[in-house]
Design an enzyme around this catalytic site. Structure first.
Site, PDB file in Angstrom:
ATOM      1  N   HIS A 391       0.838  -1.211   0.000  1.00 49.99           N
ATOM      2  CA  HIS A 391       0.000   0.000   0.000  1.00 49.99           C
ATOM      3  C   HIS A 391       0.876   1.265   0.000  1.00 49.99           C
ATOM      4  O   HIS A 391       0.749   2.131  -0.861  1.00 49.99           O
ATOM      5  CB  HIS A 391      -0.916  -0.035   1.232  1.00 49.99           C
ATOM      6  CG  HIS A 391      -1.823   1.155   1.362  1.00 49.99           C
ATOM      7  ND1 HIS A 391      -3.163   1.111   1.067  1.00 49.99           N
ATOM      8  CD2 HIS A 391      -1.592   2.434   1.763  1.00 49.99           C
ATOM      9  CE1 HIS A 391      -3.710   2.291   1.266  1.00 49.99           C
ATOM     10  NE2 HIS A 391      -2.782   3.128   1.694  1.00 49.99           N
ATOM     11  N   GLU A 392       1.784   1.342   0.983  1.00 48.40           N
ATOM     12  CA  GLU A 392       2.631   2.538   1.087  1.00 48.40           C
ATOM     13  C   GLU A 392       3.570   2.652  -0.114  1.00 48.40           C
ATOM     14  O   GLU A 392       3.860   3.751  -0.582  1.00 48.40           O
ATOM     15  CB  GLU A 392       3.421   2.527   2.402  1.00 48.40           C
ATOM     16  CG  GLU A 392       2.558   2.510   3.669  1.00 48.40           C
ATOM     17  CD  GLU A 392       1.512   3.629   3.767  1.00 48.40           C
ATOM     18  OE1 GLU A 392       1.685   4.672   3.102  1.00 48.40           O
ATOM     19  OE2 GLU A 392       0.509   3.428   4.483  1.00 48.40           O
ATOM     20  N   HIS A 398       3.732   6.424  -6.835  1.00 45.55           N
ATOM     21  CA  HIS A 398       2.927   7.505  -7.417  1.00 45.55           C
ATOM     22  C   HIS A 398       3.681   8.841  -7.276  1.00 45.55           C
ATOM     23  O   HIS A 398       3.838   9.595  -8.238  1.00 45.55           O
ATOM     24  CB  HIS A 398       1.573   7.543  -6.687  1.00 45.55           C
ATOM     25  CG  HIS A 398       0.558   8.465  -7.300  1.00 45.55           C
ATOM     26  ND1 HIS A 398      -0.672   8.674  -6.735  1.00 45.55           N
ATOM     27  CD2 HIS A 398       0.583   9.245  -8.413  1.00 45.55           C
ATOM     28  CE1 HIS A 398      -1.364   9.524  -7.486  1.00 45.55           C
ATOM     29  NE2 HIS A 398      -0.624   9.888  -8.496  1.00 45.55           N
TER      30      HIS A 398
HETATM   31 ZN   LIG Z   1      -3.047   5.261   1.896  1.00 42.48          ZN
END
Ligand SMILES: [Zn+2]
Length: 603
Positions: A391-392, A398
């Site tokens: 997730h991180e 990004h």
């Molecule tokens: Zn998040």
């Protein structure tokens, strides 16, 4: 619980810490940057009054502004990350406090900028943008800031509003103090007969207990406190709603929702479509809840039975070295370039991995335009932390790609888009785990993890979004938001969402009293839309849909160079339509089918 002693910061092996020397070689370099910024602030103040003089003046002013902001970010983020490493370290407490002071000095210096920009007549600004190439580069940024023109009031009116800003924040502040500082929760007896005083974080933990008596006591004890303050809570929440309805009205918006969504230029249809599409598929949540009732073998399923694990202990767990391997394999569908960014994150020490004394809890991805996109973790060898890692890393990749492909002016991204990259990675991980593990008991565990996650992100957050909007509309229509009105309607909505298998005629009617998100002004719906968008992207990428991967990577590289809704359209996703939400709920349905089948085989 581990009996092993938690390390102090200086005992942690360097390889598992983030390399902040890539940001500032040492604290002296930070001091140097701070001195330079203090010299830049007068330059920023000096452009006041010059913005409307000429396109050259305006371009110059924007560049001074961006340069100052960029330097401030470095100072601010470095100090806060250093502070998060060990919050007992007084050196970094001081640096952090100094950075905050500098920030408020900056905010005061820059306060003139937007009003002055908005005072430039629209035709003049458009003409300048057409004529001046340097200014044309800032077109999107300028359009985004000047969209607010129609909602800016006269100077005196703006002054009156600004002077009342602390009053407008009153309800939110009062709720925060009441909920976090003043309310005292009773003690209850845990599984081992120990008396435990409840707190907000223990409440969630105790509801996961496999001992039903503990869950029931926790739920009843917790809500007994909110029950005592329900009229106060209704008054505070009502004041918050009235404040936003009032502010929207004086700024010539048709509603608080229109005003709130205007900030990120999101059409209101995105919100309505979410509510109606999820409502059409609530039978899926009802089925999942009914399954929970079966598995727990209870006559009456209660809301306090909603979080206890259905399948006992986790059949799989991973250490960090294994988690890295899995990450690289699970994210392979995003292509070699993406995977090499993950490898760089591991090799170049982006990640501060283990817990140490005084370290901030939880996990986050942070950094600046000029730094690595760092990650703070508190790693444990389990599946949840593997999901947190990917997730991180999604957030960090990004940021990395945005910083690489955009100039600083467009080097950030909208909050509306923020959770899409991280959730796409989680979806790819779920897919990889389901491809890898064929043993039924492991598949059940992975499916359950997914179903619970979607329930919490799409169904529960949509329920909050629906109730939030209901409160704003009721108030706008002259309905007093009394505790009775709020509780009756919350009970009804809870029954609609969770269905007939669970008892909604309980303390759950008071849940609205304790939800901080109801003070966030139309924020919560973005969790649900982000999750659904991520599911659409991961589906397309896994199915090998033509052009899907390139478009997705294009989104990661685009920063704020377009409005969020247009960024998604360019990436192939029209978020004003319902199909992306239905597609996410289809995945839920398919996995729920498999979950039911596997359970039936187990019996
Ligand atoms: Zn998040």
């Amino acid at each position: 619980m581990t009996t092993q002693q938690i390390k102090t910061r200086d005992q942690v092996e360097e390889a598992y810490t983030w390399d902040l020397t890539a940001m500032f070689a040492d604290d002296a370099a930070w001091e140097q940057e701070l001195t330079e910024l203090q010299e830049k602030l007068p330059k920023l103040a000096a452009v006041q009054g010059s913005l409307s003089e000429s396109p050259e003046q305006l371009t110059g002013a924007i560049e001074v502004l961006l340069d100052t902001q960029r330097s401030l970010e470095k100072i601010y983020v470095y100090a806060s990350m250093k502070n998060d490493q060990d919050q007992n370290n007084t050196t970094y407490q001081t640096l952090d406090a100094r950075a905050m002071q500098l920030y408020s000095q900056y905010a005061q210096t820059v306060a003139f900028f937007e009003p002055e920009l908005l005072a430039i007549p629209e035709e003049t600004l458009s003409k300048w943008i057409e004529e001046n190439d340097s200014l044309a580069f800032y077109r999107q940024m300028l359009e985004d800031k000047t969209r607010f023109r129609a909602h800016v009031l006269s100077q005196e009116e703006e002054l009156l509003l600004a002077q009342a800003s602390e009053i407008f924040d009153g309800a939110n502040k009062t709720f925060g103090l009441l909920n976090n500082a003043d309310l005292v929760f009773p003690a209850i007896e845990d599984e081992n007969g120990q008396q435990i005083q409840l707190t907000h974080s223990l409440y969630g933990k105790m509801l996961e207990s496999s001992d039903r008596r503990v869950r029931q006591d926790t739920f009843k004890a917790f809500y007994s406190v909110y029950d005592q303050f329900k009229n106060t809570m209704a008054s505070v929440l009502s004041t918050q709603i009235k404040t936003n309805n009032y502010k929207a009205k004086v700024r010539r918006f048709n509603s608080a929702r229109e005003a709130a969504l205007f900030r990120n230029n999101i059409p209101e249809s995105v919100y309505d479509t979410l509510l109606s599409t999820v409502e059409n598929r609530l039978s899926l949540l009802h089925r999942y809840v009914a399954l929970r009732k079966d598995l727990l073998k209870v006559d009456n399923l209660e809301m306090y039975d909603m979080y206890t694990p259905l399948l006992g202990d986790a059949p799989i767990k991973f250490n960090y070295e294994e988690a890295k391997e899995i990450t690289l394999k699970a994210l392979a569908p995003l292509g070699d370039d993406y995977v090499s960014i993950m490898q760089e994150a591991f090799d170049e020490r982006w990640i501060d991995l283990f817990e140490n004394k005084g370290k901030r809890s939880g996990a986050y991805s942070s950094g600046t335009y000029d730094s690595k996109p760092y990650i703070l973790m508190n790693w444990q060898d389990n599946v949840n932390w593997l999901y947190t890692l990917v997730h991180e890393l999604g957030h960090s990749a990004h940021s990395y790609l945005t910083h690489k492909h955009q100039e600083y002016a467009y080097g950030d991204y909208s909050i509306f888009l923020a959770e899409i990259a991280s959730t796409t990675n989680e979806n790819l991980l779920t897919n990889y785990l389901l491809e890898t593990y064929q043993e039924p008991h492991v598949r059940l565990y992975i499916l359950n993890h997914f179903l619970d996650g979607l329930k919490g992100t799409m169904f529960r957050q949509t329920q909050f979004a629906e109730f939030e909007h209901f409160m704003y509309e009721s108030d706008a229509n002259g309905q007093p938001l009394t505790q009775q009105f709020l509780s009756d309607n919350y009970r009804e909505m809870n029954a609609k969402y969770y269905g007939p298998s669970v008892n909604s005629d309980s303390e759950i009617a008071l849940e609205w009293t304790r939800i901080p998100h109801f003070y966030y002004n139309y924020y919560v719906f973005q969790y649900a839309t982000g999750f659904a968008a991520a599911t659409a992207f991961s589906n397309w990428i896994l199915a090998g849909k033509e052009g899907a991967l390139e478009k997705y990577l294009g989104f990661l590289k685009s920063g704020s160079s377009q409005y969020a809704i247009d960024t998604m359209k360019t990436a192939g996703l029209d978020m004003t339509q319902s199909d992306y939400i239905d597609a996410a709920l289809d995945v839920f349905e398919n996995r729920l089918n498999e979950f039911e089948t596997l359970l039936a085989q187990k019996k």
